[in-house]
Design an enzyme around this catalytic site. Structure first.
Site, PDB file in Angstrom:
ATOM      1  N   PRO A  84       0.840  -1.212   0.000  1.00  0.00           N
ATOM      2  CA  PRO A  84       0.000   0.000   0.000  1.00  0.00           C
ATOM      3  C   PRO A  84       0.871   1.256   0.000  1.00  0.00           C
ATOM      4  O   PRO A  84       1.325   1.714   1.046  1.00  0.00           O
ATOM      5  CB  PRO A  84      -0.821  -0.133   1.290  1.00  0.00           C
ATOM      6  CG  PRO A  84       0.033  -0.990   2.188  1.00  0.00           C
ATOM      7  CD  PRO A  84       0.804  -1.921   1.295  1.00  0.00           C
TER       8      PRO A  84
ATOM      9  N   ASP B 195       5.721   2.554   2.235  1.00  0.00           N
ATOM     10  CA  ASP B 195       4.891   1.396   2.530  1.00  0.00           C
ATOM     11  C   ASP B 195       4.118   1.680   3.813  1.00  0.00           C
ATOM     12  O   ASP B 195       4.696   1.735   4.900  1.00  0.00           O
ATOM     13  CB  ASP B 195       5.787   0.161   2.703  1.00  0.00           C
ATOM     14  CG  ASP B 195       4.995  -1.111   2.975  1.00  0.00           C
ATOM     15  OD1 ASP B 195       3.773  -1.032   3.210  1.00  0.00           O
ATOM     16  OD2 ASP B 195       5.616  -2.199   2.976  1.00  0.00           O
ATOM     17  N   HIS B 196       2.792   1.842   3.685  1.00  0.00           N
ATOM     18  CA  HIS B 196       1.986   2.240   4.834  1.00  0.00           C
ATOM     19  C   HIS B 196       1.873   1.138   5.887  1.00  0.00           C
ATOM     20  O   HIS B 196       1.488   1.395   7.026  1.00  0.00           O
ATOM     21  CB  HIS B 196       0.585   2.663   4.371  1.00  0.00           C
ATOM     22  CG  HIS B 196       0.001   3.765   5.193  1.00  0.00           C
ATOM     23  ND1 HIS B 196       0.241   3.900   6.550  1.00  0.00           N
ATOM     24  CD2 HIS B 196      -0.807   4.805   4.859  1.00  0.00           C
ATOM     25  CE1 HIS B 196      -0.406   4.960   7.012  1.00  0.00           C
ATOM     26  NE2 HIS B 196      -1.034   5.532   6.010  1.00  0.00           N
ATOM     27  N   ARG B 197       2.203  -0.086   5.537  1.00  0.00           N
ATOM     28  CA  ARG B 197       2.197  -1.159   6.528  1.00  0.00           C
ATOM     29  C   ARG B 197       3.281  -0.943   7.562  1.00  0.00           C
ATOM     30  O   ARG B 197       3.110  -1.294   8.736  1.00  0.00           O
ATOM     31  CB  ARG B 197       2.407  -2.514   5.855  1.00  0.00           C
ATOM     32  CG  ARG B 197       1.347  -2.916   4.840  1.00  0.00           C
ATOM     33  CD  ARG B 197       1.748  -4.182   4.125  1.00  0.00           C
ATOM     34  NE  ARG B 197       3.045  -4.038   3.458  1.00  0.00           N
ATOM     35  CZ  ARG B 197       3.682  -5.028   2.828  1.00  0.00           C
ATOM     36  NH1 ARG B 197       3.133  -6.237   2.783  1.00  0.00           N
ATOM     37  NH2 ARG B 197       4.848  -4.816   2.238  1.00  0.00           N
TER      38      ARG B 197
END
Length: 450
Positions: free
Chosen positions: A223, A422-424
């Site tokens: 994401p 990377d939003h994770r």
């Protein structure tokens, strides 16, 4: 007993590699450390050593073949061994289900699973083994001989998969399927117009196929979010010019006086030091490393079970090569002087363009940088290179209208950049703090050098 030279596993988890070219002819005497062939992985071209001393009696794969890891490439005879020993060895291999043709077919299957449907034209090449000498007897079943005669397939082009290398029906069917695939891939379709036929099909290289696969996976599974920023470049440009001027003066002085004291232990007397010119990219890499050192929460990689936070900053820097993009890695950049960063990056980039990087020089990395400023690109967004969690896309430095601190309109030199995240692994607020820290180092560059 003859020795087989096998395809090594050069890249981690690689199923196959491409044999680029043979450097030693059949019948040549080789030492254990002699380079006999070049092999191309998805990242680089590397040398293959013989591994044993003797005579390179037979080559079992052709240049351009995709060969499975562990599959035989050639046979080396020790002193006193005869050619009959080769046939015994290959028969033994066939009896164990490891015939050369089966190995090549496995390589083609592995290559297809890695590169996808677009590599169809490379598969028939991989399935065809090297032709056997005209003096060799070809063992084949009566049915296989009949089918081969009807299809116009010479038996000498086949390596049987039956007992003791015997050519059987399935070998003929495999050869027919390979021919059909080649014809479909290379011949214009019936009814095709001249305009539609006015192109050529260029098989994907291992590097290009890997780039496509990894970046597709990145966009599908990571994401992404993006933060954009700008920084003033006048102070950095001034410092860069001072350092380059000092470097030029040091080289000219060392050359004029024939002295190696400017760089002890590195240059012979009377020899000028190597030319060094600091680039904007050197400062970008260093500023990013310092910001990652200050905010170690950004120096992470996401895994399904845990977050991996790294103790040193290893930065992958994108380098354009004729075969595609590759990212050599600079290790422990936060502790690296700018002069060593400059020299190391220049060496890695040069060898990357020659496809001569070693695996440890392009594997790993906790953060990436892609700079297109030298092409005049002002702003762009880069795709994260898994398993890394962020990549900084850097544009050109341009003179543009700016509003100064006193509110007056003036002209300034501004560089734009985009951070893909990377939003994770990284939240927006943390990424924004990192971007602010990066801007501070770029606008006050002396602080990253102390």
């Amino acid at each position: 007993m003859p020795t087989l030279i096998r395809m090594p596993e050069i890249s981690a988890n690689a199923a196959a590699a491409q044999l680029v070219e043979w450097l030693v002819e059949e019948g040549a005497t080789v030492a254990a450390d002699d380079v006999v062939a070049s092999i191309e992985t998805d990242k680089a071209v590397v040398d293959l050593n013989a591994g044993t001393a003797g005579t390179l009696a037979r080559r079992l794969a052709r240049a351009g073949d995709q060969v499975a890891v562990g599959a035989p490439l050639a046979v080396v005879l020790a002193q006193g061994e005869s050619a009959e020993a080769i046939e015994a060895l290959l028969s033994q291999q066939a009896g164990n289900g490891k015939a050369v043709a089966a190995s090549a077919a496995a390589a083609a299957s592995a290559s297809a699973s890695t590169t996808g449907p677009a590599s169809t034209s490379a598969m028939p090449q991989a399935a065809a083994p090297a032709a056997r000498p005209a003096s060799e007897r070809y063992f084949a079943s009566p049915l296989a001989r009949k089918l081969a005669r009807q299809a116009g397939i010479p038996l000498e082009e086949l390596q049987g998969s039956g007992p003791a290398g015997r050519v059987v029906k399935r070998d003929i069917e495999r050869a027919q399927a390979a021919r059909a695939a080649v014809a479909q891939a290379t011949a214009p379709a019936a009814g095709e117009t001249a305009a539609e036929a006015a192109f050529e099909r260029i098989p994907h290289t291992p590097m290009r196929a890997t780039i496509a696969r990894r970046l597709t996976e990145s966009k599908q599974h990571i994401p992404h979010f993006y933060l954009r920023g700008k920084c003033r470049m006048e102070a950095l440009q001034a410092l860069r010019e001072q350092l380059n001027h000092a470097e030029r003066s040091g080289r000219e002085g060392a050359h004029a006086y024939g002295s190696s004291h400017a760089d002890p232990g590195r240059h012979a007397a009377g020899e000028a030091p190597a030319k060094r010119r600091f680039s904007v990219n050197d400062f970008v890499i260093k500023a990013a490393a310092c910001a990652l050192r200050d905010l170690p929460e950004m120096n992470v990689i996401w895994t399904d079970s845990a977050m991996q936070r790294y103790r040193q900053v290893d930065i992958a820097v994108a380098v354009a090569t004729p075969g595609g993009l590759i990212t050599p890695v600079l290790h422990a950049v936060e502790a690296m002087p700018l002069s060593r960063l400059n020299a190391t990056m220049a060496e890695l980039a040069a060898r990357a363009r020659e496809s001569r990087l070693l695996p440890h020089e392009y594997q790993g990395g906790t953060f990436a940088i892609s700079n297109l400023g030298m092409y005049g690109v002002t702003e762009f967004a880069a795709i994260i290179n898994p398993p890394q969690s962020a990549i900084l896309a850097v544009g050109a430095s341009n003179r543009v209208p700016v509003v100064e601190a006193d509110g007056q309109l003036g002209a300034g030199v501004v560089m734009e950049y985009t951070l893909s995240v990377d939003h994770r692994a990284i939240d927006g607020a943390l990424a924004a703090r990192w971007l602010a820290r990066f801007q501070r180092y770029m606008e006050h560059p002396a602080t990253m050098l102390v």
